[in-house]
Design an enzyme around this catalytic site. Structure first.
Site, PDB file in Angstrom:
ATOM      1  N   ASP A 177     -38.980 -21.137  -2.308  1.00  0.00           N
ATOM      2  CA  ASP A 177     -39.758 -22.192  -2.947  1.00  0.00           C
ATOM      3  C   ASP A 177     -39.716 -21.807  -4.415  1.00  0.00           C
ATOM      4  O   ASP A 177     -40.369 -20.839  -4.820  1.00  0.00           O
ATOM      5  CB  ASP A 177     -41.204 -22.200  -2.447  1.00  0.00           C
ATOM      6  N   HIS A 178     -38.920 -22.518  -5.200  1.00  0.00           N
ATOM      7  CA  HIS A 178     -38.657 -22.006  -6.554  1.00  0.00           C
ATOM      8  C   HIS A 178     -39.917 -21.934  -7.419  1.00  0.00           C
ATOM      9  O   HIS A 178     -39.945 -21.233  -8.414  1.00  0.00           O
ATOM     10  CB  HIS A 178     -37.519 -22.777  -7.238  1.00  0.00           C
ATOM     11  N   HIS A 240     -44.379 -26.882  -2.970  1.00  0.00           N
ATOM     12  CA  HIS A 240     -44.794 -26.384  -4.283  1.00  0.00           C
ATOM     13  C   HIS A 240     -46.322 -26.448  -4.491  1.00  0.00           C
ATOM     14  O   HIS A 240     -46.954 -25.474  -4.877  1.00  0.00           O
ATOM     15  CB  HIS A 240     -44.127 -27.176  -5.411  1.00  0.00           C
TER      16      HIS A 240
END
Ligand code: BG6
Length: 484
Positions: A177-178, A240
């Site tokens: 999950d950047h 996010h």
């Protein structure tokens, strides 16, 4: 001065889909920057595996173009670029065919860390995992990296987890999950647990509410095919925004380590109350006067996919009972702004007379742009003429505060890929965490599907549908402004 980085051991990194969009925009530029920062060992190897008809030279040209396009702040000169390109290789591979895997195996060295980045659609994850095991490319120390979306609901996420776990152990699976790789997101933990100041106030007794906003000014142009099947809830909230919520709401872990942090995040997800339809607003941007609409961008004139979601979320535990978390995210909004705002309660009693509108302190953690922290405090307005109060920001931008200690703020992918090589899973989602997040999200999406109601229209470059403002107004609160 360039920030000191800890070198990692040498590695072989195979990127499936190595000539795709993610590799071009993020993975290759990120690895290049790490090499320039002195973190990538000189003998590390990066092998792209894809169906295209490139050879090593062709792939190196692809990587050079990617660097030229996406690395504007390079610390390397031409010889640095050459050094990076020399570490690259290309292997033609159709993952459904058996041919090619042995050759790929021949490229891998024994005794070095091997990592396999699945930069392809989730429908291919299972096949790649099976082939890697079948052809003996992996050891107990190998890692695989998978991108979101991790499933589109609980059932598909469970199936995906099962496919991967047939071939790999959880400690080998890195689900990206950047947002967790963003510098300020990690700073949220540093601020909370590295200072004694905030934690005693970090609860329902002192916090009135929390606002988490991830606003984007871009629309979905060019990504309609993917986005139409996803929508803001699956694309942004399930991952996010929930990660930001978890890091804000979780209990202090006993140490900064993969399982202690992820155990605490999981407890938060499990404590989330189901969201009633009254507490969720979904929208779709609708342009006129030449402004494009979601429907133009998505390519489906009937689409009911949401490009905006706002929610009021209750975390049912001792720390947060009674303090709502308001979440919102959307495309084509007034500005690009991601932040977490912790709004503290008003002082219990005012000793000042007059018209001053008492407002609590607000701690704003800015993820982007302009990464930093602001604390809104009340002070006396300068000058004589009585005791008048005003609010001012105590503002700290990381770039300014850290000055020459940071050459630039690294992109999330740079950090995350190096964590994979290091074997640190702290900033990656665990399988049970992803499944629990879907458990909470699925009923909300099911409610929309059952009702068949269209998302509410909102103006491009505005703040979202009116009803999302009402979500707070009716609680006597208001959203922070989305700045252009
Ligand atoms: C991605 C979503 O995960 O995150 C995109 O798929 C979104 O729709 C992007 O635009 C936002 O990331 P960032 O880092 O630009 O805030």
């Amino acid at each position: 001065m360039v920030a000191q980085t800890i070198p990692v051991k040498t590695f072989d990194l195979v990127i499936f889909g190595g000539t795709g969009d993610l590799a071009r925009r993020k993975i290759l530029p990120g690895l290049f920057r790490r090499m320039c920062a002195g973190q990538m060992p000189a003998d590390a190897r990066i092998i792209a595996a894809a169906r295209s008809d490139l050879d090593d030279a062709g792939f190196r040209q692809f990587a050079r173009d990617a660097i030229t396009e996406h690395v504007k702040d390079s610390q390397c000169d031409e010889s640095g670029i050459e050094r990076f390109l020399a570490s690259l290789a290309f292997e033609h591979l159709d993952i459904f065919e058996d041919s090619g895997w042995k050759k790929l195996k021949g490229r891998l060295r024994e005794g070095v860390v091997s990592a396999f980045y699945f930069s392809v659609g989730p429908s291919l994850f299972g096949e790649i995992a099976r082939k890697l095991t079948k052809f003996g490319l992996t050891t107990d120390d190998s890692r695989i990296v998978v991108e979101k979306p991790f499933g589109r609901d609980k059932a598909s996420a469970v199936a995906l987890n099962a496919e991967l776990k047939n071939c790999f152990d959880e400690h080998q699976i890195y689900r990206i999950d950047h947002y967790l790789g963003k510098e300020t997101v990690q700073n949220l933990m540093a601020i909370r647990f590295g200072n004694a100041l905030f934690e005693p106030l970090w609860n329902a007794q002192h916090v009135d509410h929390v606002q988490i906003t991830v606003a984007e000014s871009i629309g979905v142009d060019g990504r309609g095919a993917y986005y139409n099947k996803s929508g803001a809830m699956r694309d942004m909230v399930q991952n996010h925004l929930m990660q930001l919520l978890c890091l804000t709401a979780m209990e202090p872990p006993s140490k900064y380590g993969a399982d202690s942090v992820r155990d605490e995040k999981l407890k938060v997800i499990k404590a989330l109350e189901p969201v009633s339809t009254l507490n969720v607003v979904r929208g779709q941007y609708l342009g006129d006067d030449g402004e494009a609409s979601y429907l133009d961008h998505s390519g489906d004139p009937q689409s009911r996919t949401e490009s905006f979601v706002a929610l009021k979320v209750n975390v049912a535990n001792w720390r947060w009972a009674g303090t709502p978390f308001y979440l919102r995210t959307g495309k084509r909004l007034r500005g690009r702004m991601s932040e977490i705002a912790v709004v503290f309660k008003d002082p219990p009693h005012s000793i000042f007379e007059g018209e001053f509108d008492r407002r609590g302190n607000v701690l704003v953690i800015r993820l982007q742009p302009d990464e930093g922290i602001t604390l809104r405090v009340t002070i006396k307005e300068p000058g004589p003429g009585g005791m008048r109060l005003t609010e001012v920001p105590l503002d700290m931008t990381f770039a300014e505060a850290l000055g020459d200690k940071i050459a630039y703020l690294p992109d999330a992918y740079e950090r995350l890929i190096m964590d994979v090589i290091r074997g640190d899973q702290t900033l990656f989602m665990r399988g049970d965490e992803v499944e629990a997040a879907w458990d909470w999200v699925d009923p909300i999406i099911a409610g929309w599907t059952e009702s068949g109601v269209r998302p509410l229209p909102y103006d491009p470059l505005g703040s979202g549908p009116e009803d999302s403002l009402m979500l707070l107004h009716r609680d006597g609160r208001r959203w922070r402004e989305i700045k252009p």
